[in-house]
Design an enzyme around this catalytic site. Structure first.
Site, PDB file in Angstrom:
ATOM      1  N   GLU A   1      52.279  32.897  24.410  1.00 23.60           N
ATOM      2  CA  GLU A   1      50.996  33.431  24.655  1.00 23.60           C
ATOM      3  C   GLU A   1      50.712  34.541  23.740  1.00 23.60           C
ATOM      4  OE1 GLU A   1      48.430  34.195  26.280  1.00 23.60           O
ATOM      5  OE2 GLU A   1      48.363  32.417  28.109  1.00 23.60           O
ATOM      6  N   ASP A   2      49.425  34.445  23.395  1.00 27.60           N
ATOM      7  CA  ASP A   2      49.127  35.615  22.445  1.00 27.60           C
ATOM      8  C   ASP A   2      48.042  36.782  23.322  1.00 27.60           C
ATOM      9  OD1 ASP A   2      46.772  33.864  22.891  1.00 27.60           O
ATOM     10  OD2 ASP A   2      45.581  34.850  21.510  1.00 27.60           O
TER      11      ASP A   2
ATOM     12  N   LYS B   1      40.245  37.563  24.911  1.00 22.47           N
ATOM     13  CA  LYS B   1      41.145  36.692  24.950  1.00 22.47           C
ATOM     14  C   LYS B   1      41.887  36.011  26.220  1.00 22.47           C
ATOM     15  CE  LYS B   1      41.988  37.519  20.117  1.00 22.47           C
ATOM     16  NZ  LYS B   1      43.092  37.868  18.958  1.00 22.47           N
ATOM     17  N   GLY B   2      41.977  34.921  26.509  1.00 21.91           N
ATOM     18  CA  GLY B   2      42.621  34.505  27.658  1.00 21.91           C
ATOM     19  C   GLY B   2      41.739  34.476  28.945  1.00 21.91           C
TER      20      GLY B   2
ATOM     21  N   ASN C   1      37.759  23.264  26.916  1.00 16.53           N
ATOM     22  CA  ASN C   1      37.694  22.532  25.886  1.00 16.53           C
ATOM     23  C   ASN C   1      39.004  22.137  25.111  1.00 16.53           C
ATOM     24  OD1 ASN C   1      34.918  22.479  25.319  1.00 16.53           O
ATOM     25  ND2 ASN C   1      35.008  24.694  25.193  1.00 16.53           N
TER      26      ASN C   1
ATOM     27  N   ASP D   1      50.042  28.294  25.252  1.00 14.31           N
ATOM     28  CA  ASP D   1      48.826  28.658  25.310  1.00 14.31           C
ATOM     29  C   ASP D   1      48.105  27.811  24.062  1.00 14.31           C
ATOM     30  OD1 ASP D   1      46.298  29.966  25.969  1.00 14.31           O
ATOM     31  OD2 ASP D   1      46.829  31.574  24.221  1.00 14.31           O
ATOM     32  N   LEU D   2      46.759  27.681  23.985  1.00 11.80           N
ATOM     33  CA  LEU D   2      46.111  27.127  22.800  1.00 11.80           C
ATOM     34  C   LEU D   2      45.525  28.011  21.692  1.00 11.80           C
ATOM     35  CD1 LEU D   2      45.145  24.501  21.531  1.00 11.80           C
ATOM     36  CD2 LEU D   2      43.117  24.672  22.896  1.00 11.80           C
ATOM     37  N   ASP D   3      44.497  28.611  22.410  1.00 11.76           N
ATOM     38  CA  ASP D   3      43.728  29.587  21.540  1.00 11.76           C
ATOM     39  C   ASP D   3      44.542  30.917  21.103  1.00 11.76           C
ATOM     40  OD1 ASP D   3      41.249  28.176  21.769  1.00 11.76           O
ATOM     41  OD2 ASP D   3      40.883  28.834  23.593  1.00 11.76           O
TER      42      ASP D   3
ATOM     43  N   ARG E   1      35.657  31.381  30.566  1.00 13.85           N
ATOM     44  CA  ARG E   1      34.248  31.397  30.079  1.00 13.85           C
ATOM     45  C   ARG E   1      33.227  32.098  31.003  1.00 13.85           C
ATOM     46  NH1 ARG E   1      31.582  25.434  29.265  1.00 13.85           N
ATOM     47  NH2 ARG E   1      33.811  25.347  28.151  1.00 13.85           N
TER      48      ARG E   1
ATOM     49  N   LYS F   1      43.935  33.206  34.003  1.00 12.41           N
ATOM     50  CA  LYS F   1      44.927  34.244  33.883  1.00 12.41           C
ATOM     51  C   LYS F   1      44.472  35.685  34.168  1.00 12.41           C
ATOM     52  CE  LYS F   1      46.613  31.177  30.498  1.00 12.41           C
ATOM     53  NZ  LYS F   1      46.578  30.587  28.993  1.00 12.41           N
TER      54      LYS F   1
ATOM     55  N   THR G   1      40.901  29.855  17.521  1.00 12.19           N
ATOM     56  CA  THR G   1      39.545  29.717  17.973  1.00 12.19           C
ATOM     57  C   THR G   1      38.887  30.970  18.308  1.00 12.19           C
ATOM     58  OG1 THR G   1      40.490  29.021  19.904  1.00 12.19           O
ATOM     59  CG2 THR G   1      39.696  27.433  18.668  1.00 12.19           C
TER      60      THR G   1
ATOM     61  N   SER H   1      46.340  26.602  29.225  1.00 14.15           N
ATOM     62  CA  SER H   1      45.115  27.012  28.429  1.00 14.15           C
ATOM     63  C   SER H   1      43.786  27.128  29.625  1.00 14.15           C
ATOM     64  CB  SER H   1      44.519  26.037  27.254  1.00 14.15           C
ATOM     65  OG  SER H   1      43.461  26.466  26.975  1.00 14.15           O
ATOM     66  N   ALA H   2      43.113  28.327  29.165  1.00 14.20           N
ATOM     67  CA  ALA H   2      42.105  28.841  29.960  1.00 14.20           C
ATOM     68  C   ALA H   2      40.921  28.039  29.688  1.00 14.20           C
ATOM     69  CB  ALA H   2      42.047  30.156  29.756  1.00 14.20           C
ATOM     70  N   SER H   3      41.105  27.303  28.401  1.00  8.06           N
ATOM     71  CA  SER H   3      39.632  26.730  27.916  1.00  8.06           C
ATOM     72  C   SER H   3      39.476  25.080  28.490  1.00  8.06           C
ATOM     73  CB  SER H   3      39.976  26.400  26.314  1.00  8.06           C
ATOM     74  OG  SER H   3      39.080  25.821  25.866  1.00  8.06           O
TER      75      SER H   3
HETATM   76  C1  BG6 Z   1      40.906  31.075  26.357  1.00  5.85           C
HETATM   77  C2  BG6 Z   1      40.259  31.994  25.432  1.00  5.85           C
HETATM   78  O1  BG6 Z   1      41.887  30.265  25.740  1.00  5.85           O
HETATM   79  O2  BG6 Z   1      39.705  30.168  26.717  1.00  5.85           O
HETATM   80  C3  BG6 Z   1      38.892  32.900  25.883  1.00  5.85           C
HETATM   81  O3  BG6 Z   1      41.219  32.786  24.756  1.00  5.85           O
HETATM   82  C4  BG6 Z   1      37.831  31.571  26.166  1.00  5.85           C
HETATM   83  O4  BG6 Z   1      38.454  33.552  24.902  1.00  5.85           O
HETATM   84  C5  BG6 Z   1      38.606  30.645  27.462  1.00  5.85           C
HETATM   85  O5  BG6 Z   1      36.951  32.393  26.736  1.00  5.85           O
HETATM   86  C6  BG6 Z   1      37.807  29.833  27.869  1.00  5.85           C
HETATM   87  O6  BG6 Z   1      37.452  28.950  26.820  1.00  5.85           O
HETATM   88  P1  BG6 Z   1      36.130  27.709  27.031  1.00  5.85           P
HETATM   89  O7  BG6 Z   1      36.552  26.848  25.920  1.00  5.85           O
HETATM   90  O8  BG6 Z   1      36.367  26.830  28.387  1.00  5.85           O
HETATM   91  O9  BG6 Z   1      34.911  28.458  26.805  1.00  5.85           O
HETATM   92 MG    MG Z   2      45.262  32.677  23.853  1.00  3.41          MG
END
Ligand code: BG6
Ligand code: MG
Length: 230
Positions: A179-180, A54-55, A128, A18-20, A58, A155, A26, A124-126
């Protein structure tokens, strides 16, 4: 057929990060940006509530925050709110560099990278994720990166981890996930992967193994648990 005669140590394996909260912290930037948004709408929320994000994707995070503030908007307005939160968040992300990599993450990545039996993936769920890995100079370690734009289900659905594994051509049972987030641990378990929780036992007790962080660990020690040697 030959696979039957391979030693357990020689089977193709992967680590999926996982990233964040695992590679970089972040959550503090997400918190500031979501809080700025909530404040602009006339309400506030606490760091404790932020833990629940967390996880979480958006749009799901936005829905939760609006629920806390007792507000609701059309899908179009929500898309605009999520966009402006992300613009704010990106202003912090664009200032990130390698000094923000969490303790010994590079040591762990190096340990895996040097092991020819292992691939390295990101789950990652992000949306970014790729930008953040580039900012902190870690992209080179990854064989495959799954970010939030590549999955339909967030997730605790296992889709992201399963996609990373299949793209790296590794069976789920031969993957180790780091994973956190409690929901991320659920996702990794649902994918039938060996799951290492990074954080507090109280939050992540459902993982196979929990470590506060990577600071005093070498990859070989984690692998011993995975291989059932401990
Ligand atoms: C997860 C974070 O990795 O990504 C969440 O733990 C975040 O807090 C999610 O909402 C989505 O991130 P992003 O960068 O696409 O807004
Ligand atoms: Mg995380």
């Amino acid at each position: 057929m030959t696979d039957l005669f391979l030693a357990k140590e020689d089977i193709r394996k992967a680590c999926i990060f996982d990233l964040d909260g695992v590679i970089v912290d972040t959550a503090k930037y997400h918190f500031v940006a979501w809080r700025n948004l909530a404040n602009s709408l006339g309400f506030d929320f606490t760091e404790r509530e932020n833990e629940k994000l967390k996880g979480v994707s958006r749009i799901d995070s936005l829905n939760l925050i609006l629920e806390w503030g007792g507000m609701n908007f059309s899908e179009k307005v929500k898309a605009n709110l999520a966009f402006s939160k992300n613009e704010d968040y990106l202003s912090y992300i664009k200032e990130m560099d390698e000094s923000e990599i969490l303790p010994n993450v590079v040591g762990i990545l190096e340990g895996i990278y040097k092991n020819p039996n292992y691939k390295i993936g990101l789950g990652s769920a992000s949306k970014n994720a790729k930008l953040i890995l580039d900012q902190v100079g870690l992209t080179k370690y990854f064989d495959f990166i799954v970010d939030g734009s590549m999955v339909t289900h967030g997730k605790p659905h296992p889709e992201g981890f399963l996609l990373a594994a299949s793209e790296m051509k590794v069976l789920p049972e031969n993957c180790i996930v780091f994973e956190d987030a409690p929901k991320g641990v659920e996702a990794a378990l649902a994918a039938r992967m060996f799951t290492v929780g990074i954080g507090r036992e109280d939050d992540l007790g459902h993982a196979h193994l929990v470590m506060a962080d990577f600071s005093e660990t070498a990859f070989a020690e984690i692998e011993d648990f995975f291989l059932g040697l401990v």
